[in-house]
Design a protein around this motif. Structure first.
Motif, short mmCIF file in Angstrom:
data_model
loop_
_atom_site.label_atom_id
_atom_site.label_comp_id
_atom_site.label_asym_id
_atom_site.label_seq_id
_atom_site.Cartn_x
_atom_site.Cartn_y
_atom_site.Cartn_z
N LEU A 194 2.07 1.96 -3.30
CA LEU A 194 1.22 2.31 -4.56
C LEU A 194 0.74 3.64 -4.12
O LEU A 194 0.74 4.45 -4.96
CB LEU A 194 0.07 1.37 -4.32
CG LEU A 194 0.46 0.05 -4.87
CD1 LEU A 194 -0.89 -0.88 -4.26
CD2 LEU A 194 0.49 0.00 -6.28
N ILE A 195 0.71 4.24 -3.01
CA ILE A 195 0.68 5.56 -2.68
C ILE A 195 1.70 6.49 -3.32
O ILE A 195 1.58 7.39 -3.97
CB ILE A 195 0.53 5.79 -1.32
CG1 ILE A 195 -0.33 5.17 -0.50
CG2 ILE A 195 0.61 7.40 -0.91
CD1 ILE A 195 -0.47 5.14 1.01
N GLY A 226 0.84 -1.40 -0.12
CA GLY A 226 -0.18 0.06 0.10
C GLY A 226 0.71 1.43 -0.16
O GLY A 226 0.56 2.50 -0.92
N ALA A 264 -3.86 1.37 -3.68
CA ALA A 264 -3.15 1.37 -2.32
C ALA A 264 -4.45 1.24 -1.36
O ALA A 264 -4.16 0.54 -0.06
CB ALA A 264 -2.68 2.58 -2.17
N LEU A 283 -2.79 8.17 2.96
CA LEU A 283 -3.53 7.99 1.56
C LEU A 283 -4.78 9.10 1.53
O LEU A 283 -4.94 9.79 0.55
CB LEU A 283 -3.89 6.67 1.43
CG LEU A 283 -5.07 6.57 0.20
CD1 LEU A 283 -4.24 6.57 -1.11
CD2 LEU A 283 -5.40 4.97 0.21
#
Length: 411
Positions: free
Chosen positions: A175-176, A172, A184, A214
Motif C-alpha cells: 500500500l505504501i 502495508g 498502509a 511510511l
C-alpha cells in the motif's frame, strides 16, 4: 479466477441482449468508454460511470466491480477507490456489535502450511513488482490468517499471530508503494499489534521499519528517525550470538534511521548509522541464514548497505559521489524488489545532474523494462525524466517520450 470490470460488464450486456451502442444510449456513457472497458484497454472506471451502466442494466453497482488490482498496480487515473476496495475490506474490516465483522470468511480456514505458502507466493509477486497479483492475493489471505488465528489454541496462537503480522506487513508495504498511506498505516499498526501479541521481536522490528518508511514518505522525518533509533536500541543484538534474522532486523532499522537523518540534513549521524549497519551485514555474511525469519527481512547485506551510502549521497546533492559509490556496490545476483530499483534511480539522477542525459535515459529504460509498474508510481522518476527533457537541446526521442508517458511527466 477473478474477472475484470470489463469482462463482467460484457457478460451482463450480452445477457441483456444489448449492443454496446444500445447500452451507451440507455446509460449515457459513451460507446468508446464501454468498448475500452470490455476490451481491457481501460482496467477501471469511475464510480459514477459504473453506477450509470449498472442502472441501465438493472443491476446493483457492486455487481460490476471486478478485480481492479491491475488498475491500481498500473496507477491508472480512475483506479481509486474501487481497486483498493477488497484490500481495504480485509485490512480494516467493518465491525458490528459484539465485534463481528462483515469480512469473516465462511467455513474453516486453510491449514497454516497452506497459508504460509500463499504468503510466500504473495511476497514473491511483490518483490517481482507484480503488484496486481499481490493486490489480488492478499485480501483472501488476510481473511484466512485472521480466521486461523481466531481458532488457534494456546500452543499454536503465537505462530498464527506471526502469520497475521507478516501478511499485514506485506500489505502495508504494498500500500505504501501504491501511495495509499492511510490504509498502509492501518495495516502496519495492526501488524505491530499482532507481532507483539505473538512475542516475536524480530517480526515486530521489521514492521517498525515499514512504519519508518511510511513516515518518511509523509515527510515526518524526525518521527521516522526517532522511531527507528529507539527501536534499534531496544532490540540491539549481541553480535557474537545473534541470529541472522536478529542482525538483519537491527540493520534495517539502522539504515532506516540513516535515511531519515540524511533527509533531515544530518549527514554525519546518517553516515555513522550506515557504518553500524555495515558491521551487521558483515556478521551475517559470516553465518548461515535461517530461511523462515529472513523472508520479511531478506535482502539485507553488504550490497544493500552500499546502496544506502549511494542514496545518502544523492540526498546530499552530490552526483559525483553517487556515481563513485555506485561503482563499488558488491556484485552478485541482481537484487530483487524496490531497493535495487530505488538505487538505480539515484544513479539516473546523478547522470542527469552531470548532463549525461544518454546515460540517465539508459538507466531509466532498463527500469522500464524490468519494473514498469513500480516505475509508474515513482515521483522521483518523474522528476528525473522532466530534468532530462528540459536539459536536452533536441526534441524528445521516442524512448524518452515513452518514459514520460509511463511516469506521467508533461515537460
Amino acid at each position: 479466477m477473478t474477472r475484470t470490470t470489463g469482462q463482467i460488464l460484457a457478460d451482463h450486456r450480452q445477457r441483456a441482449s444489448l449492443t454496446q451502442e444500445q447500452l451507451a444510449e440507455r446509460s449515457g456513457i459513451s460507446v468508446e468508454t464501454i468498448r475500452k472497458l470490455e476490451q481491457g484497454v481501460r482496467k477501471s472506471a469511475r464510480m459514477d460511470t459504473l453506477h450509470a451502466l449498472a442502472r441501465a442494466l438493472g443491476l446493483p453497482t457492486s455487481a460490476l466491480i471486478g478485480d481492479q488490482a491491475e488498475a491500481a498496480a498500473r496507477a491508472e487515473p480512475d483506479h481509486r477507490p474501487l481497486s483498493l476496495a477488497e484490500i481495504r475490506r480485509a485490512v480494516a474490516p467493518v465491525r458490528g456489535l459484539g465485534g463481528t465483522t462483515l469480512a469473516a470468511p465462511p467455513g474453516e480456514p486453510p491449514a497454516p502450511e497452506v497459508l504460509r505458502r500463499r504468503l510466500h507466493a504473495a511476497d514473491r509477486a511483490y518483490q517481482a513488482n507484480d503488484y496486481a497479483t499481490a493486490l489480488s492475493s492478499l485480501p483472501p489471505l488476510l481473511l484466512g490468517v485472521r480466521a486461523a488465528a481466531g481458532l488457534a489454541t494456546d500452543s499454536t496462537r503465537p505462530a498464527a499471530l506471526v502469520l497475521v503480522a507478516r501478511t499485514l506487513h506485506l500489505s502495508g508495504n504494498l500500500l505504501i508503494q501504491l501511495r495509499a498511506g492511510d490504509l498502509a498505516q492501518t495495516a502496519l499498526t495492526a501488524a505491530l499489534d499482532a507481532a507483539e501479541d505473538a512475542g516475536d521481536q524480530v517480526v515486530a522490528a521489521t514492521v517498525v521499519q515499514g512504519m519508518c518508511w511510511l513516515l518518511m514518505r509523509q515527510g515526518r522525518l524526525a518521527e521516522a528517525a526517532e522511531l527507528a533509533t529507539r527501536t534499534a536500541d531496544q532490540i540491539e543484538p549481541r553480535f557474537s550470538r545473534a541470529t541472522p534474522a536478529e542482525l538483519a532486523a537491527w540493520g534495517w532499522l539502522a539504515m532506516g534511521a540513516a535515511a531519515a537523518y540524511a533527509r533531515d540534513n544530518r549527514p554525519d549521524v546518517a553516515a555513522d548509522l550506515v557504518d553500524a549497519a555495515a558491521a551487521a551485514a558483515v556478521r551475517i555474511g559470516e553465518r548461515a541464514p535461517d530461511s523462515e525469519h529472513l523472508m520479511m527481512v531478506g535482502g539485507f547485506g553488504s550490497a544493500r548497505v552500499q546502496m544506502q551510502r549511494v542514496e545518502n549521497a544523492a540526498v546530499a546533492g552530490d552526483p559525483g559521489r553517487v556515481l563513485s559509490l555506485a561503482e563499488v556496490v558488491p556484485s552478485g545476483p541482481t537484487p530483487v524488489g524496490s531497493s535495487w530499483q530505488r538505487h538505480r534511480l539515484d544513479v539516473a539522477w546523478a547522470h542527469a545532474e552531470q548532463r549525461q542525459y544518454a546515460d540517465a535515459t539508459a538507466v531509466l529504460l532498463q527500469l522500464q523494462e524490468r519494473a514498469p509498474a513500480w516505475l509508474r508510481h515513482q515521483r522521483y522518476a518523474r522528476d528525473i525524466v522532466r530534468q532530462i527533457a528540459e536539459g536536452r537541446r533536441r526534441a524528445m526521442s521516442t524512448e524518452l517520450a515513452g518514459l514520460a508517458a509511463l511516469v506521467g511527466c508533461t515537460p
